[in-house]
Enzyme design. Structure first.
Site, PDB file in Angstrom:
ATOM      1  N   TYR A 174     -42.230  86.810 -19.038  1.00  0.00           N
ATOM      2  CA  TYR A 174     -43.253  87.803 -18.732  1.00  0.00           C
ATOM      3  C   TYR A 174     -44.611  87.146 -18.479  1.00  0.00           C
ATOM      4  CZ  TYR A 174     -45.386  92.436 -18.734  1.00  0.00           C
ATOM      5  OH  TYR A 174     -46.039  93.585 -18.374  1.00  0.00           O
TER       6      TYR A 174
ATOM      7  N   GLU B 279     -38.038 100.096 -15.796  1.00  0.00           N
ATOM      8  CA  GLU B 279     -38.859 100.313 -16.993  1.00  0.00           C
ATOM      9  C   GLU B 279     -38.033 100.739 -18.208  1.00  0.00           C
ATOM     10  OE1 GLU B 279     -41.891  99.328 -17.124  1.00  0.00           O
ATOM     11  OE2 GLU B 279     -42.144  98.961 -14.992  1.00  0.00           O
TER      12      GLU B 279
ATOM     13  N   TYR C 199     -48.530 106.463  -9.163  1.00  0.00           N
ATOM     14  CA  TYR C 199     -48.118 105.640 -10.296  1.00  0.00           C
ATOM     15  C   TYR C 199     -49.225 104.679 -10.689  1.00  0.00           C
ATOM     16  CZ  TYR C 199     -45.989 101.636 -12.605  1.00  0.00           C
ATOM     17  OH  TYR C 199     -45.721 100.595 -13.460  1.00  0.00           O
ATOM     18  N   PHE C 200     -49.506 104.590 -11.986  1.00  0.00           N
ATOM     19  CA  PHE C 200     -50.530 103.748 -12.592  1.00  0.00           C
ATOM     20  C   PHE C 200     -49.841 102.497 -13.136  1.00  0.00           C
ATOM     21  CE2 PHE C 200     -53.202 102.770 -16.371  1.00  0.00           C
ATOM     22  CZ  PHE C 200     -54.490 102.879 -15.876  1.00  0.00           C
ATOM     23  N   GLY C 201     -49.873 101.398 -12.374  1.00  0.00           N
ATOM     24  CA  GLY C 201     -49.195 100.160 -12.758  1.00  0.00           C
ATOM     25  C   GLY C 201     -50.138  99.212 -13.467  1.00  0.00           C
ATOM     26  N   TYR C 202     -49.978  99.051 -14.788  1.00  0.00           N
ATOM     27  CA  TYR C 202     -50.949  98.301 -15.589  1.00  0.00           C
ATOM     28  C   TYR C 202     -50.440  96.959 -16.117  1.00  0.00           C
ATOM     29  CZ  TYR C 202     -48.264 100.272 -19.487  1.00  0.00           C
ATOM     30  OH  TYR C 202     -47.253 100.619 -20.342  1.00  0.00           O
ATOM     31  N   GLY C 203     -49.156  96.687 -16.073  1.00  0.00           N
ATOM     32  CA  GLY C 203     -48.603  95.435 -16.587  1.00  0.00           C
ATOM     33  C   GLY C 203     -48.207  94.535 -15.437  1.00  0.00           C
ATOM     34  N   SER C 204     -46.979  94.049 -15.465  1.00  0.00           N
ATOM     35  CA  SER C 204     -46.543  93.155 -14.385  1.00  0.00           C
ATOM     36  C   SER C 204     -46.480  93.878 -13.043  1.00  0.00           C
ATOM     37  CB  SER C 204     -45.199  92.509 -14.717  1.00  0.00           C
ATOM     38  OG  SER C 204     -44.175  93.471 -14.780  1.00  0.00           O
TER      39      SER C 204
END
EC number: 4.3.2.9
Length: 169
Positions: A129, A78, A9-14
């Protein structure tokens, strides 16, 4: 794919925040960082992070290995399929060995990426956020994502919390 197959998994935000990921996906295994070329990080009109195709830009993320149960949990967080859709995208991987293959001199992995394909214009971040993204930025920097990337892409949308801390001291 078997029901026990792991997902990268590519986690780019929080989800750059490792603590948030452990709360959301307790079986996850942090692997390293990755870069997605020709995409750009934005806050969209929903008030949350999204990525959009953008020639010459890049998105950096933390890569996690997820169990099927954790992937199911993350889908709920999500908002799949109403807020984000799941895409599998090849990314340049800079993590633990034993994953991916070399392409053009880079290690490449196919990673799960959540993308909001409906809300692709920029908007202001939700207040809650901002706090979560500031925690995420701390972890991103600690894991080697460059300050230059953070300042160019994330900080224009996510104000730091230094000023609020100094006023309360």
């Amino acid at each position: 794919m078997s029901s026990n197959a792991k997902t990268l998994y590519f986690g780019y935000g929080s989800n750059l925040c490792k603590q948030q990921m452990y709360v959301r996906c307790p079986e996850n295994k942090f692997l390293g960082t990755a870069r997605l070329a020709d995409w750009r990080w934005i806050i969209n009109t929903s008030g949350y992070a999204n990525i959009v195709p953008s020639q010459g830009d890049e998105v950096w993320a933390l890569v996690y290995e997820l169990s099927p149960a954790d992937e199911d949990k993350l889908d709920i967080f999500e908002g799949v399929p109403d807020s984000y859709v799941k895409q599998t995208i090849p990314v340049e991987y800079y993590g633990k060995t034993g994953y991916g293959e070399t392409r053009d001199g880079n290690w490449m992995v196919d990673a799960l990426v959540y993308v909001d394909v409906e809300r692709v214009t920029e908007g202001p971040p939700k207040t809650e956020y901002i706090r979560r993204m500031n925690a995420a930025i701390v972890d991103a920097l600690a894991e080697g994502i460059s300050k230059t990337y953070i300042e160019k892409y994330l900080r224009p949308c996510i104000p730091g919390q230094e000023s609020s801390r100094s006023r309360s001291s």
